[in-house]
Design a protein around this motif. Structure first.
Motif, mmCIF file in Angstrom:
data_model
loop_
_atom_site.group_PDB
_atom_site.id
_atom_site.type_symbol
_atom_site.label_atom_id
_atom_site.label_comp_id
_atom_site.label_asym_id
_atom_site.label_seq_id
_atom_site.Cartn_x
_atom_site.Cartn_y
_atom_site.Cartn_z
ATOM 1 N N ARG A 1 -114.573 66.296 -79.460
ATOM 2 C CA ARG A 1 -113.138 66.589 -79.413
ATOM 3 C C ARG A 1 -113.017 68.104 -79.301
ATOM 4 N NH1 ARG A 1 -109.172 68.153 -82.954
ATOM 5 N NH2 ARG A 1 -110.544 68.015 -84.776
ATOM 6 N N VAL A 2 -112.576 68.571 -78.135
ATOM 7 C CA VAL A 2 -112.576 69.998 -77.839
ATOM 8 C C VAL A 2 -111.195 70.589 -78.095
ATOM 9 C CG1 VAL A 2 -112.995 71.770 -76.092
ATOM 10 C CG2 VAL A 2 -114.392 69.676 -76.125
ATOM 11 N N GLU A 3 -111.173 71.663 -78.876
ATOM 12 C CA GLU A 3 -109.942 72.407 -79.130
ATOM 13 C C GLU A 3 -110.114 73.798 -78.530
ATOM 14 O OE1 GLU A 3 -107.010 73.737 -82.860
ATOM 15 O OE2 GLU A 3 -108.840 72.555 -83.217
ATOM 16 N N SER A 4 -109.262 74.145 -77.571
ATOM 17 C CA SER A 4 -109.413 75.405 -76.843
ATOM 18 C C SER A 4 -108.370 76.431 -77.268
ATOM 19 C CB SER A 4 -109.287 75.162 -75.331
ATOM 20 O OG SER A 4 -110.283 74.273 -74.878
ATOM 21 N N VAL A 5 -108.817 77.676 -77.411
ATOM 22 C CA VAL A 5 -107.920 78.809 -77.687
ATOM 23 C C VAL A 5 -108.338 79.967 -76.794
ATOM 24 C CG1 VAL A 5 -107.435 78.120 -80.075
ATOM 25 C CG2 VAL A 5 -109.373 79.636 -79.588
ATOM 26 N N GLU A 6 -107.421 80.954 -76.646
ATOM 27 C CA GLU A 6 -107.690 82.067 -75.737
ATOM 28 C C GLU A 6 -108.321 83.262 -76.435
ATOM 29 O OE1 GLU A 6 -104.218 83.176 -73.618
ATOM 30 O OE2 GLU A 6 -103.903 81.198 -72.719
ATOM 31 N N ARG A 7 -108.034 83.456 -77.698
ATOM 32 C CA ARG A 7 -108.466 84.675 -78.405
ATOM 33 C C ARG A 7 -109.374 84.339 -79.586
ATOM 34 N NH1 ARG A 7 -105.310 89.278 -77.542
ATOM 35 N NH2 ARG A 7 -103.675 88.960 -75.978
ATOM 36 N N ALA A 8 -110.255 85.285 -79.899
ATOM 37 C CA ALA A 8 -111.146 85.123 -81.044
ATOM 38 C C ALA A 8 -110.367 85.075 -82.350
ATOM 39 C CB ALA A 8 -112.171 86.261 -81.083
ATOM 40 N N THR A 9 -109.275 85.842 -82.426
ATOM 41 C CA THR A 9 -108.467 85.838 -83.658
ATOM 42 C C THR A 9 -107.841 84.463 -83.890
ATOM 43 O OG1 THR A 9 -106.648 86.772 -82.335
ATOM 44 C CG2 THR A 9 -107.966 88.303 -83.672
ATOM 45 N N ASP A 10 -107.404 83.820 -82.803
ATOM 46 C CA ASP A 10 -106.868 82.463 -82.931
ATOM 47 C C ASP A 10 -107.976 81.487 -83.347
ATOM 48 O OD1 ASP A 10 -104.389 83.404 -82.117
ATOM 49 O OD2 ASP A 10 -104.824 83.001 -79.989
ATOM 50 N N ALA A 11 -109.155 81.691 -82.797
ATOM 51 C CA ALA A 11 -110.291 80.825 -83.123
ATOM 52 C C ALA A 11 -110.675 80.945 -84.599
ATOM 53 C CB ALA A 11 -111.488 81.175 -82.250
ATOM 54 N N LEU A 12 -110.623 82.159 -85.126
ATOM 55 C CA LEU A 12 -110.950 82.358 -86.540
ATOM 56 C C LEU A 12 -109.964 81.625 -87.442
ATOM 57 C CD1 LEU A 12 -111.963 86.137 -86.540
ATOM 58 C CD2 LEU A 12 -113.465 84.168 -86.965
ATOM 59 N N ALA A 13 -108.691 81.610 -87.042
ATOM 60 C CA ALA A 13 -107.692 80.888 -87.826
ATOM 61 C C ALA A 13 -108.005 79.391 -87.845
ATOM 62 C CB ALA A 13 -106.301 81.143 -87.263
ATOM 63 N N VAL A 14 -108.396 78.851 -86.687
ATOM 64 C CA VAL A 14 -108.772 77.433 -86.615
ATOM 65 C C VAL A 14 -110.026 77.178 -87.443
ATOM 66 C CG1 VAL A 14 -109.541 75.578 -85.090
ATOM 67 C CG2 VAL A 14 -107.712 77.132 -84.344
ATOM 68 N N PHE A 15 -110.999 78.076 -87.307
ATOM 69 C CA PHE A 15 -112.265 77.922 -88.020
ATOM 70 C C PHE A 15 -112.048 77.921 -89.533
ATOM 71 C CE2 PHE A 15 -116.125 79.788 -89.931
ATOM 72 C CZ PHE A 15 -117.048 78.838 -89.533
ATOM 73 N N ASP A 16 -111.198 78.797 -90.008
ATOM 74 C CA ASP A 16 -110.953 78.913 -91.446
ATOM 75 C C ASP A 16 -110.262 77.680 -92.026
ATOM 76 O OD1 ASP A 16 -112.168 81.368 -91.588
ATOM 77 O OD2 ASP A 16 -110.311 82.519 -91.411
ATOM 78 N N GLU A 17 -109.634 76.882 -91.188
ATOM 79 C CA GLU A 17 -109.013 75.640 -91.663
ATOM 80 C C GLU A 17 -110.069 74.587 -91.980
ATOM 81 O OE1 GLU A 17 -106.282 74.408 -88.693
ATOM 82 O OE2 GLU A 17 -104.824 76.001 -89.088
ATOM 83 N N GLY A 18 -111.281 74.767 -91.445
ATOM 84 C CA GLY A 18 -112.380 73.854 -91.728
ATOM 85 C C GLY A 18 -112.498 72.733 -90.713
ATOM 86 N N GLY A 19 -113.630 72.049 -90.733
ATOM 87 C CA GLY A 19 -113.834 70.892 -89.878
ATOM 88 C C GLY A 19 -114.441 71.182 -88.527
ATOM 89 N N VAL A 20 -114.725 72.439 -88.211
ATOM 90 C CA VAL A 20 -115.334 72.783 -86.926
ATOM 91 C C VAL A 20 -116.836 72.551 -87.002
ATOM 92 C CG1 VAL A 20 -115.792 74.637 -85.272
ATOM 93 C CG2 VAL A 20 -113.541 74.453 -86.369
ATOM 94 N N ASP A 21 -117.388 71.867 -85.997
ATOM 95 C CA ASP A 21 -118.818 71.557 -85.976
ATOM 96 C C ASP A 21 -119.616 72.467 -85.048
ATOM 97 O OD1 ASP A 21 -118.741 69.146 -87.685
ATOM 98 O OD2 ASP A 21 -117.545 68.327 -86.039
ATOM 99 N N CYS A 22 -118.948 73.052 -84.062
ATOM 100 C CA CYS A 22 -119.652 73.888 -83.093
ATOM 101 C C CYS A 22 -118.648 74.825 -82.423
ATOM 102 C CB CYS A 22 -120.332 73.006 -82.036
ATOM 103 S SG CYS A 22 -121.229 73.920 -80.759
#
Length: 319
Positions: free
Chosen positions: A48-69
């Motif tokens: 299940r791929v979740e795409s974002v444009e910026r690293a700062t946005d990605a960090l926000a998603v990552f900090d929510e938890g549940g990211v595998d890769c």
């Protein structure tokens, strides 16, 4: 702990091979986002791929938890892929991070490796996406398995019972603190030794020729043993050994010295009491079971009632 041919626990493998994979994809090119998402989800039905444009946005998603890769491009606005990688590694040193870029150089690849990238892939045709899917699945399965094994190791390390592992030659490959303390060693000292160290010299041949071969053959072995601490004092232990398919023997040991000593004192007290009862001749003292059969008969009973010990034991009291 059961293992497959790759020395991974089978229950961990089954879990990591069936759970959905949450892929965080970072790329500021909408077309690249779509292509990567479509390809990964089409070739890996767990993705299940979740795409974002910026690293700062990605960090926000990552900090929510549940990211595998994490799959990230290098050329990103605001924070490039290497800076993003370093920030992620501060949060999680082991999560799979694949730098998937078409604008990288050898210098970028070198920086990525130094920063702890899991893999560095160049976007170069359809073959690159096939390889990305394969690598992503492999890294996620490994990451999940290592997390499961890590949790188990932490559980063993904090367990109250002594847990150790050794190979088929009896060489220690792991010992938790409880196990080491039970025998008066440090874990580092035990890892240099073999299990037979904990036995008296005259018992070591039995360990090597009888116990060790029995475990792979039967799959498990258990008994109560008297072993030796580092200072030479005896320790009475209950030991259970089990055999894993990768050749590792898992040992769980409990110190039952206090229980054994309590049983010994109880036996001594019982013997003293029986001797005391037997020495009494002025009174008839005997015992019966619930069915009224005589179970003990002292000398006083013999003198007063006339029955010898051998005549009355097992007879009904009504006699």
């Amino acid at each position: 702990m059961r293992t497959d041919g790759n020395n991974r626990t089978t229950d961990a493998v089954s879990q990591s091979d069936t759970e959905q994979i949450h892929v965080l994809h970072v790329d500021n090119d909408p077309e690249a986002q779509d292509t990567t998402k479509i390809w990964l989800e089409r070739t890996c039905d767990r993705a299940r791929v979740e795409s974002v444009e910026r690293a700062t946005d990605a960090l926000a998603v990552f900090d929510e938890g549940g990211v595998d890769c994490i799959v990230s491009d290098y050329d990103l606005p605001g924070m490039d892929g290497i800076e993003f990688l370093r920030t992620v590694r501060e949060r999680d040193p082991f999560i799979p991070f694949i730098l998937f870029t078409g604008s990288g150089t050898e210098e970028v690849a070198s920086e990525a490796i130094s920063a702890g990238v899991t893999d560095y892939l160049r976007k170069s045709g359809q073959g690159a996406y096939e390889f990305l899917t394969s690598r992503m699945e492999h890294y996620v399965n490994t990451y999940r398995t290592e997390k499961i094994v890590g949790r188990r190791l932490r559980a063993m390390e904090t367990a109250r019972e002594g847990i150790a592992m050794f190979d088929e030659d009896g060489q220690f490959i792991y010992a938790n603190q409880a196990f080491a303390e039970m025998y008066g060693y440090t874990t580092a000292e035990l890892l240099k030794e073999r299990w037979k160290l904990l036995f008296d010299p005259e018992d070591r041949e039995y360990v090597e020729n009888t116990i060790m071969p029995a475990v792979p053959h039967k799959g498990r072995w258990s008994d109560e043993l008297v072993q030796r601490r580092k200072d030479g004092s005896p320790v009475h232990v209950s030991v259970a050994l089990s055999y894993a398919e990768n050749g590792t023997m898992i040992c769980v040991a409990f110190d039952i010295s206090e229980e054994t000593e309590a049983e010994r004192l109880l036996d001594e007290e019982k013997q003293r009491f029986e001797l005391l009862i037997e020495a009494i001749t002025e009174y008839a003292i005997f015992s019966m079971d619930p069915e009224g059969l005589v179970t003990t008969w002292n000398s006083g009973s013999e003198r007063i009632n006339g029955y010898h010990h051998g005549e009355i034991i097992g007879e009904k009291f009504s006699i």
